[in-house]
Design a protein around this motif. Structure first.
Motif, PDB file in Angstrom:
ATOM      1  N   ARG A 124       0.827  -1.205   0.000  1.00 32.22           N
ATOM      2  CA  ARG A 124       0.000   0.000   0.000  1.00 32.22           C
ATOM      3  C   ARG A 124       0.867   1.264   0.000  1.00 32.22           C
ATOM      4  O   ARG A 124       0.785   2.105   0.906  1.00 32.22           O
ATOM      5  CB  ARG A 124      -0.965  -0.027   1.183  1.00 32.22           C
ATOM      6  N   ASP A 125       1.690   1.395  -1.035  1.00 28.25           N
ATOM      7  CA  ASP A 125       2.581   2.546  -1.175  1.00 28.25           C
ATOM      8  C   ASP A 125       1.884   3.724  -1.832  1.00 28.25           C
ATOM      9  O   ASP A 125       2.403   4.328  -2.774  1.00 28.25           O
ATOM     10  CB  ASP A 125       3.822   2.158  -1.994  1.00 28.25           C
ATOM     11  N   PHE A 126       0.720   4.044  -1.371  1.00 22.57           N
ATOM     12  CA  PHE A 126       0.003   5.209  -1.890  1.00 22.57           C
ATOM     13  C   PHE A 126      -0.886   5.793  -0.796  1.00 22.57           C
ATOM     14  O   PHE A 126      -1.263   5.116   0.153  1.00 22.57           O
ATOM     15  CB  PHE A 126      -0.837   4.845  -3.120  1.00 22.57           C
ATOM     16  N   ASN A 127      -1.158   7.073  -0.945  1.00 19.16           N
ATOM     17  CA  ASN A 127      -2.079   7.773  -0.045  1.00 19.16           C
ATOM     18  C   ASN A 127      -3.422   7.880  -0.746  1.00 19.16           C
ATOM     19  O   ASN A 127      -3.490   7.993  -1.977  1.00 19.16           O
ATOM     20  CB  ASN A 127      -1.566   9.183   0.270  1.00 19.16           C
ATOM     21  N   SER A 128      -4.489   7.866   0.041  1.00 18.52           N
ATOM     22  CA  SER A 128      -5.813   7.963  -0.555  1.00 18.52           C
ATOM     23  C   SER A 128      -6.812   8.477   0.469  1.00 18.52           C
ATOM     24  O   SER A 128      -6.524   8.534   1.660  1.00 18.52           O
ATOM     25  CB  SER A 128      -6.265   6.591  -1.067  1.00 18.52           C
ATOM     26  N   VAL A 129      -7.970   8.862  -0.039  1.00 16.15           N
ATOM     27  CA  VAL A 129      -9.102   9.215   0.812  1.00 16.15           C
ATOM     28  C   VAL A 129     -10.268   8.342   0.395  1.00 16.15           C
ATOM     29  O   VAL A 129     -10.413   8.013  -0.790  1.00 16.15           O
ATOM     30  CB  VAL A 129      -9.468  10.715   0.718  1.00 16.15           C
ATOM     31  N   ARG A 130     -11.078   7.949   1.359  1.00 15.16           N
ATOM     32  CA  ARG A 130     -12.210   7.068   1.083  1.00 15.16           C
ATOM     33  C   ARG A 130     -13.504   7.753   1.484  1.00 15.16           C
ATOM     34  O   ARG A 130     -13.548   8.508   2.455  1.00 15.16           O
ATOM     35  CB  ARG A 130     -12.117   5.783   1.891  1.00 15.16           C
ATOM     36  N   THR A 131     -14.543   7.422   0.752  1.00 13.39           N
ATOM     37  CA  THR A 131     -15.879   7.875   1.117  1.00 13.39           C
ATOM     38  C   THR A 131     -16.889   6.843   0.641  1.00 13.39           C
ATOM     39  O   THR A 131     -16.617   6.087  -0.293  1.00 13.39           O
ATOM     40  CB  THR A 131     -16.191   9.271   0.526  1.00 13.39           C
ATOM     41  N   THR A 132     -18.009   6.801   1.291  1.00  6.51           N
ATOM     42  CA  THR A 132     -19.098   5.927   0.883  1.00  6.51           C
ATOM     43  C   THR A 132     -20.196   6.808   0.318  1.00  6.51           C
ATOM     44  O   THR A 132     -20.608   7.777   0.966  1.00  6.51           O
ATOM     45  CB  THR A 132     -19.631   5.123   2.084  1.00  6.51           C
ATOM     46  N   ILE A 133     -20.624   6.496  -0.895  1.00  5.98           N
ATOM     47  CA  ILE A 133     -21.664   7.300  -1.522  1.00  5.98           C
ATOM     48  C   ILE A 133     -22.822   6.419  -1.974  1.00  5.98           C
ATOM     49  O   ILE A 133     -22.616   5.309  -2.443  1.00  5.98           O
ATOM     50  CB  ILE A 133     -21.120   8.112  -2.726  1.00  5.98           C
ATOM     51  N   PRO A 134     -24.043   6.911  -1.816  1.00  9.04           N
ATOM     52  CA  PRO A 134     -25.199   6.159  -2.301  1.00  9.04           C
ATOM     53  C   PRO A 134     -25.416   6.403  -3.788  1.00  9.04           C
ATOM     54  O   PRO A 134     -25.069   7.450  -4.316  1.00  9.04           O
ATOM     55  CB  PRO A 134     -26.363   6.716  -1.487  1.00  9.04           C
ATOM     56  N   SER A 135     -25.997   5.407  -4.473  1.00 12.98           N
ATOM     57  CA  SER A 135     -26.342   5.556  -5.885  1.00 12.98           C
ATOM     58  C   SER A 135     -27.717   6.182  -6.047  1.00 12.98           C
ATOM     59  O   SER A 135     -27.990   6.846  -7.037  1.00 12.98           O
ATOM     60  CB  SER A 135     -26.337   4.198  -6.581  1.00 12.98           C
ATOM     61  N   LYS A 136     -28.574   5.942  -5.072  1.00 11.21           N
ATOM     62  CA  LYS A 136     -29.940   6.439  -5.129  1.00 11.21           C
ATOM     63  C   LYS A 136     -30.340   6.937  -3.746  1.00 11.21           C
ATOM     64  O   LYS A 136     -29.744   6.576  -2.751  1.00 11.21           O
ATOM     65  CB  LYS A 136     -30.901   5.319  -5.547  1.00 11.21           C
ATOM     66  N   TYR A 137     -31.386   7.764  -3.725  1.00 10.75           N
ATOM     67  CA  TYR A 137     -31.930   8.293  -2.483  1.00 10.75           C
ATOM     68  C   TYR A 137     -33.420   7.981  -2.457  1.00 10.75           C
ATOM     69  O   TYR A 137     -34.162   8.384  -3.349  1.00 10.75           O
ATOM     70  CB  TYR A 137     -31.694   9.801  -2.383  1.00 10.75           C
ATOM     71  N   GLU A 138     -33.823   7.237  -1.425  1.00  5.36           N
ATOM     72  CA  GLU A 138     -35.201   6.786  -1.323  1.00  5.36           C
ATOM     73  C   GLU A 138     -35.898   7.543  -0.201  1.00  5.36           C
ATOM     74  O   GLU A 138     -35.338   7.724   0.871  1.00  5.36           O
ATOM     75  CB  GLU A 138     -35.202   5.290  -1.034  1.00  5.36           C
ATOM     76  N   ILE A 139     -37.114   7.986  -0.473  1.00  7.70           N
ATOM     77  CA  ILE A 139     -37.919   8.609   0.568  1.00  7.70           C
ATOM     78  C   ILE A 139     -38.828   7.538   1.142  1.00  7.70           C
ATOM     79  O   ILE A 139     -39.612   6.923   0.414  1.00  7.70           O
ATOM     80  CB  ILE A 139     -38.746   9.793   0.037  1.00  7.70           C
ATOM     81  N   LEU A 140     -38.685   7.304   2.442  1.00 12.29           N
ATOM     82  CA  LEU A 140     -39.527   6.342   3.144  1.00 12.29           C
ATOM     83  C   LEU A 140     -40.537   7.118   3.982  1.00 12.29           C
ATOM     84  O   LEU A 140     -40.247   8.212   4.464  1.00 12.29           O
ATOM     85  CB  LEU A 140     -38.693   5.443   4.055  1.00 12.29           C
ATOM     86  N   CYS A 141     -41.715   6.519   4.135  1.00  8.40           N
ATOM     87  CA  CYS A 141     -42.792   7.183   4.849  1.00  8.40           C
ATOM     88  C   CYS A 141     -43.504   6.176   5.748  1.00  8.40           C
ATOM     89  O   CYS A 141     -43.621   4.995   5.409  1.00  8.40           O
ATOM     90  CB  CYS A 141     -43.778   7.762   3.829  1.00  8.40           C
ATOM     91  N   GLU A 142     -43.985   6.655   6.893  1.00 10.74           N
ATOM     92  CA  GLU A 142     -44.828   5.826   7.754  1.00 10.74           C
ATOM     93  C   GLU A 142     -45.960   5.261   6.911  1.00 10.74           C
ATOM     94  O   GLU A 142     -46.540   5.967   6.078  1.00 10.74           O
ATOM     95  CB  GLU A 142     -45.435   6.669   8.883  1.00 10.74           C
TER      96      GLU A 142
END
Length: 165
Positions: A124-142
């Protein structure tokens, strides 16, 4: 679906999906539209789905970058500890205490940073940044308000969601 986060409850009773959006901003606009329509928005949740881990490589790791990063980390740690120690030191000792803490933190960070890099054996001879991203956004409702939310969202101008029945 129940979760606790710093005292807040993210719990919906029998959540139903009322819309899926490609962009968070579109989901946010839909919830804002529902709020403008006097819908009880406290019965909604925006949930990121289809998560992806993205790692962006920022550069090659070498002795220069390891030592530079170690010194910078030592400076920030040393300043923090030095200020805390200096605040409780006798009068006239603020600057000497700060400088001693700064020096110790830099030296220790360089030693540990160099030792860890040397023991890595080139893995692992490299520097990096990580993030988790969603592909979609769902609206949930009662469940008891889901049909009303879907009906109102159908009347939203320029709606770009996949609505669920």
């Amino acid at each position: 679906m129940a979760a606790q986060f710093q005292g807040l409850k993210f719990e919906l009773e029998y959540p139903h999906s009322v819309g899926v959006y490609d962009q968070y901003e579109d989901a946010q606009k839909a919830v804002d539209f529902l709020a403008d329509q006097k819908f009880p928005v406290e019965n909604l949740a925006i949930v990121g789905t289809d998560l992806k881990l993205v790692e962006r490589v920022t550069g090659r790791k070498n002795w220069g970058s390891v030592l530079t990063q170690s010194v910078l980390t030592g400076i920030s740690t040393g300043l923090l500890v030095g200020i805390l120690v200096a605040l409780f030191s006798p009068e006239g000792q603020f600057l000497p205490m700060l400088l001693v803490a700064l020096g110790i933190a830099i030296v220790l960070n360089v030693i540990f940073g160099a030792a860890i890099y040397a023991m890595s054996g080139g893995r692992r001879d490299f520097n990096s940044v990580r993030t988790t991203i969603p592909s979609k956004y769902e609206i949930l409702c009662e469940h008891k308000h889901a049909a009303q939310a879907r009906e109102k969202l159908l009347g939203m101008p320029g709606a770009r969601a996949t609505l669920f029945e």
